[in-house]
Motif scaffolding. Sequence first.
Motif, short mmCIF file in Angstrom:
data_model
loop_
_atom_site.label_atom_id
_atom_site.label_comp_id
_atom_site.label_asym_id
_atom_site.label_seq_id
_atom_site.Cartn_x
_atom_site.Cartn_y
_atom_site.Cartn_z
N PRO A 110 19.09 6.82 -81.30
CA PRO A 110 19.33 7.40 -81.74
C PRO A 110 18.84 6.49 -83.28
N GLY A 111 19.61 5.86 -83.16
CA GLY A 111 19.85 4.53 -84.50
C GLY A 111 19.00 3.46 -84.61
N GLY A 112 18.53 3.57 -82.87
CA GLY A 112 17.55 2.20 -82.86
C GLY A 112 18.45 0.85 -82.14
N VAL A 113 20.27 1.27 -81.99
CA VAL A 113 20.67 0.83 -81.47
C VAL A 113 20.82 1.25 -79.75
N ALA A 114 20.80 0.76 -78.84
CA ALA A 114 20.85 1.02 -77.47
C ALA A 114 22.41 0.97 -77.24
N PRO A 115 23.19 1.62 -76.28
CA PRO A 115 24.33 1.48 -75.52
C PRO A 115 24.52 0.13 -74.58
N SER A 116 26.19 -0.50 -74.51
CA SER A 116 25.37 -1.65 -74.06
C SER A 116 25.75 -1.41 -72.44
N PHE A 117 25.52 0.00 -71.65
CA PHE A 117 26.00 -0.50 -70.23
C PHE A 117 24.15 -0.77 -70.01
N LEU A 118 23.97 -0.54 -71.08
CA LEU A 118 21.65 -0.62 -70.49
C LEU A 118 21.48 -2.26 -70.51
N ASP A 119 22.50 -3.03 -70.68
CA ASP A 119 22.15 -3.73 -70.97
C ASP A 119 22.48 -4.72 -69.11
N VAL A 120 22.05 -5.62 -68.90
CA VAL A 120 21.79 -5.96 -67.52
C VAL A 120 20.86 -6.65 -66.98
N LEU A 121 20.78 -7.76 -66.14
CA LEU A 121 19.99 -7.92 -65.56
C LEU A 121 19.53 -7.81 -63.87
N GLY A 122 19.15 -7.44 -62.91
CA GLY A 122 18.72 -7.64 -62.02
C GLY A 122 17.25 -7.97 -61.51
N GLU A 123 16.56 -8.46 -60.39
CA GLU A 123 15.47 -9.45 -60.18
C GLU A 123 14.58 -7.94 -60.03
N ARG A 127 31.54 1.47 -65.57
CA ARG A 127 32.61 2.16 -65.66
C ARG A 127 31.98 3.09 -67.01
N PRO A 128 33.00 4.98 -65.86
CA PRO A 128 32.40 5.83 -67.32
C PRO A 128 33.11 5.50 -68.05
N GLU A 129 34.12 4.73 -68.70
CA GLU A 129 34.97 4.76 -69.78
C GLU A 129 33.76 4.01 -70.88
N CYS A 130 32.96 3.20 -70.15
CA CYS A 130 32.24 2.44 -70.63
C CYS A 130 31.15 3.03 -71.35
N VAL A 131 30.41 3.83 -70.62
CA VAL A 131 29.39 5.03 -71.21
C VAL A 131 29.71 5.82 -71.49
N ARG A 132 30.94 6.79 -72.25
CA ARG A 132 31.81 7.40 -72.43
C ARG A 132 31.53 6.72 -73.48
N SER A 133 32.23 5.49 -74.20
CA SER A 133 32.63 5.41 -75.33
C SER A 133 31.12 4.35 -75.65
N GLU A 134 29.94 4.22 -75.22
CA GLU A 134 28.77 4.07 -75.76
C GLU A 134 28.13 4.61 -75.96
N LEU A 135 28.35 5.76 -75.52
CA LEU A 135 27.60 6.86 -75.80
C LEU A 135 28.10 7.27 -77.28
N GLU A 136 29.17 7.56 -77.87
CA GLU A 136 30.10 7.80 -78.62
C GLU A 136 29.71 6.88 -79.55
N ARG A 137 29.72 5.58 -79.04
CA ARG A 137 28.98 5.18 -80.12
C ARG A 137 27.81 4.96 -80.88
N VAL A 138 26.48 5.05 -80.11
CA VAL A 138 25.53 5.36 -80.86
C VAL A 138 25.05 6.64 -82.00
N TYR A 139 26.04 7.49 -81.49
CA TYR A 139 25.85 8.39 -81.86
C TYR A 139 27.30 9.24 -83.39
N ALA A 140 28.06 7.64 -83.47
CA ALA A 140 28.96 8.23 -84.18
C ALA A 140 28.59 7.99 -85.96
N ALA A 141 27.05 8.03 -85.95
CA ALA A 141 26.98 7.77 -87.09
C ALA A 141 26.90 9.96 -87.97
N GLY A 142 26.11 10.24 -87.09
CA GLY A 142 25.64 11.96 -86.62
C GLY A 142 24.73 12.47 -87.29
#
Length: 315
Positions: free
Chosen positions: A65-78, A91-106
Amino acid sequence: MLRIHFTAEDFTRVRFAPRPSPVPELHAALMMLGAPHEELLFGRWRGRLLRALPGAAEPLADLVPGGVAPSFLDVLGETRQEGLALIRAARPECVRSELERVYAAGRAPVPPWIRALHAGSAEAWRVLERAQRAAYETVLAPVWPLVQDLHRAEFTRHALTVAERGLGAALTALAPGLRDGTWEWPGAPRDVHLSGRGLVLLPTFHWRGGPLVQDLPDRPVVLAYPAGGGLPPGPPAAPGEDALAGVLGRTRAELLRALTTPRTTTELARLLGVSNATASAHAQALRAAGLLTTTRTGRSVHHAVTPLATLLPKR
């Protein structure tokens, strides 16, 4: 400046990714789709893909929403499937905290499916997977063989540099600011401490901004850097189709083709059937993209193609 701090151990744990990684490459391409700059090289590519991108891919925009992605999307994989599995394994707690971070500005309302993802809904994860798949099939799948070829050439170049001149030469070929255990890249101020985790260098062939850093606990730091000649990878041209004009526009493509030898602005204008001012404006845009050089001799201005321009398809 981005400053990457090495320990002695980290220098033994630097590696160049041997193969391209679909998820970071896709995310780089999607960021370029939303970027308003680089119109000369990316404008037509952006317009074509925005028209083709299916509605199923739209939820991906809700994740930034603010041009910054949540960190749980930062993966590699071939493979795309491996990358998506790594995202799903966050980890569920990582998903929750990162979604809260990217939407924190409201600044943006939280879509229902994002709220469901925050709650761990299996259906919300399916929405994300469908969106990733739809975006991949439209944006990356048509050019993935080309991305693989470009990556192979980039990897080989760095491997030869390491073999012939050492790791330091390979690193400074990417960014020259390596001194006293700190490697500096132009970009937003940030300090990244490897702390023994090592570093993976990953070229991306869609992103044209500064380096993108994946810095997650207990993982090697990944630095995705812009590579390639500056043009977005495009699917093979159909028989009779002018691939270069599809990216640069007909007039600029013809201008480059006219430069079999250095020519003046007046000569180019006459060959293209345009005014001197128009020819000069097109030459200026191509010069800014690194595709031609301009030299002045007395009152004459001569334009010539650069080595990069000679690598472009003729048709």
